[in-house]
Design a protein around this motif. Structure first.
Motif, PDB file in Angstrom:
ATOM      1  N   SER A   1      46.895  50.761  47.933  1.00 21.31           N
ATOM      2  CA  SER A   1      48.310  50.506  48.197  1.00 21.31           C
ATOM      3  C   SER A   1      49.177  51.584  47.567  1.00 21.31           C
ATOM      4  O   SER A   1      50.159  52.043  48.168  1.00 21.31           O
ATOM      5  CB  SER A   1      48.704  49.127  47.646  1.00 21.31           C
TER       6      SER A   1
ATOM      7  N   GLU B   1      41.807  30.423  39.678  1.00 16.25           N
ATOM      8  CA  GLU B   1      40.648  31.072  40.294  1.00 16.25           C
ATOM      9  C   GLU B   1      39.419  30.882  39.411  1.00 16.25           C
ATOM     10  O   GLU B   1      38.316  30.646  39.901  1.00 16.25           O
ATOM     11  CB  GLU B   1      40.952  32.559  40.487  1.00 16.25           C
TER      12      GLU B   1
ATOM     13  N   ARG C   1      42.332  47.371  46.416  1.00 17.45           N
ATOM     14  CA  ARG C   1      43.568  47.201  47.182  1.00 17.45           C
ATOM     15  C   ARG C   1      44.751  47.803  46.418  1.00 17.45           C
ATOM     16  O   ARG C   1      45.638  48.433  47.005  1.00 17.45           O
ATOM     17  CB  ARG C   1      43.804  45.710  47.431  1.00 17.45           C
ATOM     18  N   HIS C   2      44.748  47.612  45.093  1.00 16.93           N
ATOM     19  CA  HIS C   2      45.816  48.153  44.258  1.00 16.93           C
ATOM     20  C   HIS C   2      45.870  49.681  44.384  1.00 16.93           C
ATOM     21  O   HIS C   2      46.932  50.264  44.625  1.00 16.93           O
ATOM     22  CB  HIS C   2      45.569  47.737  42.806  1.00 16.93           C
TER      23      HIS C   2
ATOM     24  N   LYS D   1      40.625  43.402  44.644  1.00 23.70           N
ATOM     25  CA  LYS D   1      41.998  43.511  44.130  1.00 23.70           C
ATOM     26  C   LYS D   1      42.247  44.894  43.544  1.00 23.70           C
ATOM     27  O   LYS D   1      43.291  45.501  43.757  1.00 23.70           O
ATOM     28  CB  LYS D   1      42.236  42.435  43.064  1.00 23.70           C
ATOM     29  N   THR D   2      41.260  45.378  42.763  1.00 18.76           N
ATOM     30  CA  THR D   2      41.401  46.702  42.150  1.00 18.76           C
ATOM     31  C   THR D   2      41.479  47.788  43.223  1.00 18.76           C
ATOM     32  O   THR D   2      42.309  48.697  43.163  1.00 18.76           O
ATOM     33  CB  THR D   2      40.211  46.978  41.210  1.00 18.76           C
TER      34      THR D   2
ATOM     35  N   THR E   1      36.660  38.609  35.177  1.00 14.26           N
ATOM     36  CA  THR E   1      37.015  39.136  36.499  1.00 14.26           C
ATOM     37  C   THR E   1      37.954  38.208  37.278  1.00 14.26           C
ATOM     38  O   THR E   1      38.476  38.617  38.312  1.00 14.26           O
ATOM     39  CB  THR E   1      35.743  39.374  37.345  1.00 14.26           C
TER      40      THR E   1
ATOM     41  N   GLU F   1      53.097  50.805  45.034  1.00 11.38           N
ATOM     42  CA  GLU F   1      52.235  49.723  45.538  1.00 11.38           C
ATOM     43  C   GLU F   1      53.033  48.790  46.447  1.00 11.38           C
ATOM     44  O   GLU F   1      52.549  48.358  47.497  1.00 11.38           O
ATOM     45  CB  GLU F   1      51.639  48.942  44.372  1.00 11.38           C
TER      46      GLU F   1
ATOM     47  N   ARG G   1      36.093  39.462  44.290  1.00 12.34           N
ATOM     48  CA  ARG G   1      37.555  39.385  44.313  1.00 12.34           C
ATOM     49  C   ARG G   1      38.183  40.428  43.397  1.00 12.34           C
ATOM     50  O   ARG G   1      39.167  41.076  43.751  1.00 12.34           O
ATOM     51  CB  ARG G   1      38.008  37.983  43.888  1.00 12.34           C
ATOM     52  N   HIS G   2      37.598  40.574  42.201  1.00 16.39           N
ATOM     53  CA  HIS G   2      38.125  41.547  41.246  1.00 16.39           C
ATOM     54  C   HIS G   2      38.042  42.959  41.818  1.00 16.39           C
ATOM     55  O   HIS G   2      38.992  43.740  41.711  1.00 16.39           O
ATOM     56  CB  HIS G   2      37.332  41.443  39.936  1.00 16.39           C
TER      57      HIS G   2
ATOM     58  N   GLY H   1      41.208  36.377  38.498  1.00 17.58           N
ATOM     59  CA  GLY H   1      42.591  36.839  38.525  1.00 17.58           C
ATOM     60  C   GLY H   1      43.536  35.931  37.771  1.00 17.58           C
ATOM     61  O   GLY H   1      44.521  36.374  37.210  1.00 17.58           O
TER      62      GLY H   1
END
Length: 704
Positions: free
Chosen positions: A483, A375, A479-480, A476-477, A369, A527, A472-473, A371
């Motif tokens: 976006s 990290e 948010r992707h 990010k997913t 997980t 994105e 975090r993973h 990035g």
């Protein structure tokens, strides 16, 4: 200096002749491969792998580990490839060598990234065979012992890495002797002046302490013997780095640290451990709440012992550790003790070995997980310092977590899906927030909801690497995806204004723009628009090959509709605190998506008419969520005024987020409060009820 003959003689104590012969063959192969190569000290390079193998032989490691130690630099430093090692020594040994290799052929932007990537690769190799890390630790130990010939800056870099990564790994695997030597050598190389001063201070006090320590040791040993307990009592010396760390962490002087005497009591079996504890507690009074039973509940690295602190002679504190001989060996060699006593290939794993496997499995979960390597290494460092807390599941299973871990860390330790969907916790049946730190012995129950999702604020209080990397993973997913969705919406609006739509676009229009921007697919382009890194209006113009336009925004564009469910790529400015019902405009902020402002906000005056920076927005007919509004109040100075204000606001299903007091005199107080409301109508009700409170002089919404 060790040579192959003396090593062979040592190996004959525990290895079969044919196994010794294979180790010798690996040595001569390495000697030939490294022929002509010298160490910085001027010695033939093969002296290094021989020394690494010798370190492992002291722990009675198996012949394959010793062969890998002999060959561990062959792939990296010579022209020999892994396939050649497979043909010569078999796949197992070749895999071990490959796992230990430093992988310096990979190029990275920074040394930190390179070190992180190397450790990430090593973690994968450890998952296949845990012996990889033992060979690597022995390799690092010999390098630390021979640091003296290196340049000062390189010496400090290696020492820092050893203290930050390799010493904690040795501790995590229960290899105390390795840890202590790593810390002493690292401390000496990284802080030579401090190391010298601490050593001088220890030497100066040793004479005064030795007589009292000897007397106390004899007193404990004689009392145990009188009551029929056969035991070995050892006075423990505090090592320099441990003294230095305690002085820094606990803000104590050197004399305060050294005023604690430490002893280890070693007995034959577990039953005698507890009997010896009773004897020692009858001899000296125990300090309340300073007893720890790591026999019943071992540490995460398999360490087992009883720990107690006593009021010794003349009131001097005494720390005592009580353990069996097997536990003593495990405390010093940790996971390596699995091979030290291994006689049967099918024998069950030792506690330390099983715990090490569990830890490595956890590393893999974090790695999946994370990035990037940096990290990953950040999360691993968190897990390398596990001062433990032990809690129970509702079914009575013991869960071990780092000290300071929260109920949310517990949820992720149980299962990723439970962590992602949790909303609250019960600690000993008491409802609690997810951020509350756990205490030893608590029973933890997690409350979940199918609609719950991780929030960015969770990262501010979780402590475990697994929880941090998983959150975090997820973000990010999410948010992707959000976006891309927003980018699609913005581009569709811009195309509509130019008389077309996304459905009308052809591949011939899209492909040149993708090639120009460097994006591999259209979703990446969307994105970028959603994140504010590209302007939708200009992208639309390019797509329909209408670049001759002056680029001025057409005010007939239908505003983008905001419903409050857009997630991370729509944020609301703190400067003007827009709420549903306000006239709003969007500031396209690179990397953040759209930041919503009130239309009258003075902070966007300069960019209001720039189509690259601003877009019109409207609220949807139904908006979800709560929004922040700021009020300015002037109140009479009366007792209980603030409590009354909070009660009234809460009764209206609004919450006070923050209170800032301003000017105050004997009669009046001015303050600002931030309240969460649903919309302008809800805010109007709140203001109306505040005005109705006796003692309220003025209340109005803060304008920007």
């Amino acid at each position: 200096m060790q040579n192959i003959a003396s090593l062979t003689e040592n190996l004959s104590e525990y290895l079969e002749p044919e196994q010794i012969q294979q180790v010798r063959r690996a040595y001569f192969y390495a000697e030939q491969a490294h022929d002509g190569q010298l160490r910085r000290s001027g010695e033939p390079y093969v002296t290094h792998p021989l020394a690494v193998a010798s370190i492992l032989s002291e722990m009675h490691m198996d012949h394959q580990s010793l062969m890998a130690a002999m060959l561990h630099d062959v792939i990296e430093d010579t022209g020999i490839e892994k396939q050649a090692l497979i043909e010569q020594f078999g796949e197992t040994v070749a895999d071990l060598v490959d796992g230990v290799s430093k992988l310096t052929q990979i190029t990275f932007e920074t040394r930190a990234e390179q070190q992180a990537e190397n450790f990430q690769k090593m973690a994968l190799a450890m998952a296949k065979d845990i012996r990889v890390i033992l060979v690597k630790l022995a390799d690092r130990l010999h390098n630390m012992r021979t640091l003296g010939v290196l340049r000062p800056e390189k010496k400090r870099r290696i020492a820092k890495e050893t203290l930050e990564i390799y010493a904690p790994i040795a501790n995590r695997l229960g290899m105390n002797e390795f840890r202590l030597e790593f810390e002493e050598l690292g401390f000496q190389a990284l802080h030579p002046m401090r190391s010298t001063r601490v050593k001088a201070a220890v030497d100066a006090t040793r004479g005064n302490r030795s007589e009292l320590i000897a007397k106390t040791r004899v007193t404990i040993a004689e009392r145990l013997e009188e009551l029929g307990h056969r035991a070995e009592v050892i006075g423990r010396e505090k090592h320099l780095y441990g003294i230095y760390q305690k002085m820094r962490a606990k803000h104590k002087s050197f004399s305060e640290i050294m005023d604690v005497f430490a002893f280890r009591v070693i007995v034959d079996d577990v039953d005698r451990c507890y009997r010896a504890l009773g004897v020692i507690h009858s001899l000296y009074k125990p300090v309340p709440e300073q007893f720890k039973d790591y026999i019943a509940i071992p540490k995460s690295n398999g360490y087992q012992s009883l720990h107690t602190v006593l009021f010794g002679p003349h009131g001097i504190p005494i720390e005592v550790q009580i353990r069996t001989r097997d536990m003593e060996e495990m405390a010093n060699n940790g996971i390596a003790a699995h091979w030290l006593y291994k006689t049967d290939e099918d024998a069950p794993l030792s506690v330390s070995h099983a715990q090490a496997r569990k830890w490595v499995q956890g590393l893999l979960e974090i790695q999946q997980t994370a990035g990037n390597p940096l990290e990953f290494i950040e999360n691993v460092k968190i897990d390398l310092f596990p001062d433990e807390v032990y809690v129970f599941t509702p079914k009575g299973k013991i869960m071990e977590l780092p000290k300071g871990a929260t109920a949310l860390d517990f949820a992720y330790a149980v299962h990723t899906d439970i962590g992602n969907s949790c909303v609250a916790a019960r600690l000993n049946k008491r409802l609690s927030s997810l951020s509350e730190p756990l205490q030893n012995g608590q029973t933890v129950e997690i409350i979940t909801s199918p609609s719950a999702q991780p929030a960015p604020t969770w990262l501010s209080f979780v402590t475990t690497g697994k929880a941090r990397s998983t959150i975090r993973h997820f973000l990010k997913t999410k948010r992707h995806a959000q976006s891309i969705s927003l980018g699609r919406k913005l581009l569709e609006k811009a195309l509509n204004n130019l008389g077309t739509s996304l459905d009308d676009l052809t591949a011939q229009q899209i492909e040149p723009l993708l090639a120009q921007s460097g994006h591999s697919n259209f979703d990446m382009m969307l994105e970028d628009i959603g994140l504010g890194n590209r302007v939708a209006f200009l992208t639309a113009q390019t797509l329909i090959q209408n670049m001759g336009s002056d680029g001025s925004i057409n005010r007939s564009i239908e505003p983008v509709v905001i419903s409050g469910t857009e997630g991370l790529i729509i944020s609301y400015s703190r400067c003007c605190s827009p709420i549903p019902g306000d006239s709003i405009v969007g500031h396209i902020s690179a990397g953040r998506g759209i930041v919503v402002h009130r239309d009258r906000c003075t902070n966007i005056d300069e960019i209001r008419h720039n189509p690259n920076k601003c877009i019109p927005l409207n609220w949807a007919s139904e908006v979800q969520g709560e929004f922040m509004a700021e009020l300015r109040l002037q109140l009479e100075n009366r007792r209980g005024m603030l409590a009354l204000l909070a009660t009234r606001i809460n009764a209206l299903e609004a919450n006070i987020d923050k209170i800032t007091t301003g000017e105050s005199d004997a009669q009046f107080t001015t303050m600002r409060i931030s309240v969460t409301v649903r919309d302008r109508i809800h805010l109007a009700r709140v203001i109306k009820h505040i005005r109705a409170i006796k003692g309220t002089v003025k209340v109005n919404r803060v304008q920007h």
